[in-house]
Design a protein around this motif. Structure first.
Motif, PDB file in Angstrom:
ATOM      1  N   ILE A 184       3.143   6.085  -3.069  1.00  0.00           N
ATOM      2  CA  ILE A 184       4.395   6.777  -3.650  1.00  0.00           C
ATOM      3  C   ILE A 184       4.073   6.877  -5.076  1.00  0.00           C
ATOM      4  O   ILE A 184       4.666   7.707  -5.785  1.00  0.00           O
ATOM      5  CB  ILE A 184       5.631   6.080  -3.064  1.00  0.00           C
ATOM      6  CG1 ILE A 184       5.862   6.113  -1.506  1.00  0.00           C
ATOM      7  CG2 ILE A 184       6.730   6.521  -3.632  1.00  0.00           C
ATOM      8  CD1 ILE A 184       6.909   5.265  -0.923  1.00  0.00           C
ATOM      9  N   LYS A 185       3.865   5.758  -5.722  1.00  0.00           N
ATOM     10  CA  LYS A 185       4.055   5.725  -7.113  1.00  0.00           C
ATOM     11  C   LYS A 185       2.814   6.566  -7.658  1.00  0.00           C
ATOM     12  O   LYS A 185       3.000   7.311  -8.699  1.00  0.00           O
ATOM     13  CB  LYS A 185       3.575   4.444  -7.577  1.00  0.00           C
ATOM     14  CG  LYS A 185       4.813   3.305  -7.732  1.00  0.00           C
ATOM     15  CD  LYS A 185       5.557   3.854  -9.097  1.00  0.00           C
ATOM     16  CE  LYS A 185       6.153   2.683  -9.521  1.00  0.00           C
ATOM     17  NZ  LYS A 185       6.983   3.288 -10.749  1.00  0.00           N
ATOM     18  N   GLY A 186       1.712   6.796  -6.957  1.00  0.00           N
ATOM     19  CA  GLY A 186       0.503   7.703  -7.134  1.00  0.00           C
ATOM     20  C   GLY A 186      -0.261   7.276  -8.136  1.00  0.00           C
ATOM     21  O   GLY A 186      -1.012   6.931  -8.974  1.00  0.00           O
ATOM     22  N   ILE A 211       3.675   1.427  -1.166  1.00  0.00           N
ATOM     23  CA  ILE A 211       4.226   1.581  -2.718  1.00  0.00           C
ATOM     24  C   ILE A 211       3.157   2.269  -3.681  1.00  0.00           C
ATOM     25  O   ILE A 211       3.607   3.206  -4.464  1.00  0.00           O
ATOM     26  CB  ILE A 211       4.899   0.197  -3.171  1.00  0.00           C
ATOM     27  CG1 ILE A 211       6.192  -0.401  -2.477  1.00  0.00           C
ATOM     28  CG2 ILE A 211       5.175   0.295  -4.875  1.00  0.00           C
ATOM     29  CD1 ILE A 211       6.545  -1.835  -2.612  1.00  0.00           C
ATOM     30  N   ALA A 212       2.035   1.851  -3.578  1.00  0.00           N
ATOM     31  CA  ALA A 212       0.929   2.305  -4.337  1.00  0.00           C
ATOM     32  C   ALA A 212       0.903   3.756  -4.061  1.00  0.00           C
ATOM     33  O   ALA A 212       0.490   4.600  -5.117  1.00  0.00           O
ATOM     34  CB  ALA A 212      -0.293   1.572  -4.057  1.00  0.00           C
ATOM     35  N   ASN A 252       0.966  -1.247  -0.055  1.00  0.00           N
ATOM     36  CA  ASN A 252       0.164   0.108  -0.087  1.00  0.00           C
ATOM     37  C   ASN A 252       0.852   1.077  -0.063  1.00  0.00           C
ATOM     38  O   ASN A 252       0.595   2.227  -0.627  1.00  0.00           O
ATOM     39  CB  ASN A 252      -1.039   0.075   1.288  1.00  0.00           C
ATOM     40  CG  ASN A 252      -2.198  -0.965   0.913  1.00  0.00           C
ATOM     41  OD1 ASN A 252      -2.275  -1.413  -0.041  1.00  0.00           O
ATOM     42  ND2 ASN A 252      -2.584  -1.474   2.258  1.00  0.00           N
TER      43      ASN A 252
END
Length: 89
Positions: A87-89, A84-85, A82
């Motif tokens: 941060i990736k946007g 990572i998701a 979550n």
């Protein structure tokens, strides 16, 4: 990604690894110590004698606490995914 976020991830990873691996390590250490004391008192010098009791204790620990350990690892992995998701946007 800030330095504080990385430090919190590392801190949580170390905490989770200690939480999951700790019971197995502590119980195998105690069994090894007890078998070593038994070997010292009876003067049996068989090096493979500690292997079987440790394997049995580790298997029992995994059988009894494996579900909880897996749930802790799933929670940690889900939290990381979550993050990572986000941060990736």
């Amino acid at each position: 990604m800030s330095e504080n976020m990385v430090m919190s991830i590392v801190k949580e990873a170390l905490y989770t690894s200690l939480l999951v691996g700790g019971p197995i390590l502590i119980l195998s250490l105690l069994v090894g110590l007890l078998v070593s004391i038994f070997q010292a008192t009876t003067q049996i010098q068989e090096q493979t004698l500690t292997f079987v009791p440790k394997v049995i204790v580790i298997a029992l620990t995994l059988a009894l606490g494996g579900n909880w350990m897996l749930n802790e690892l799933i929670k940690f992995t889900t939290k990381i995914m979550n993050m990572i998701a986000v941060i990736k946007g």
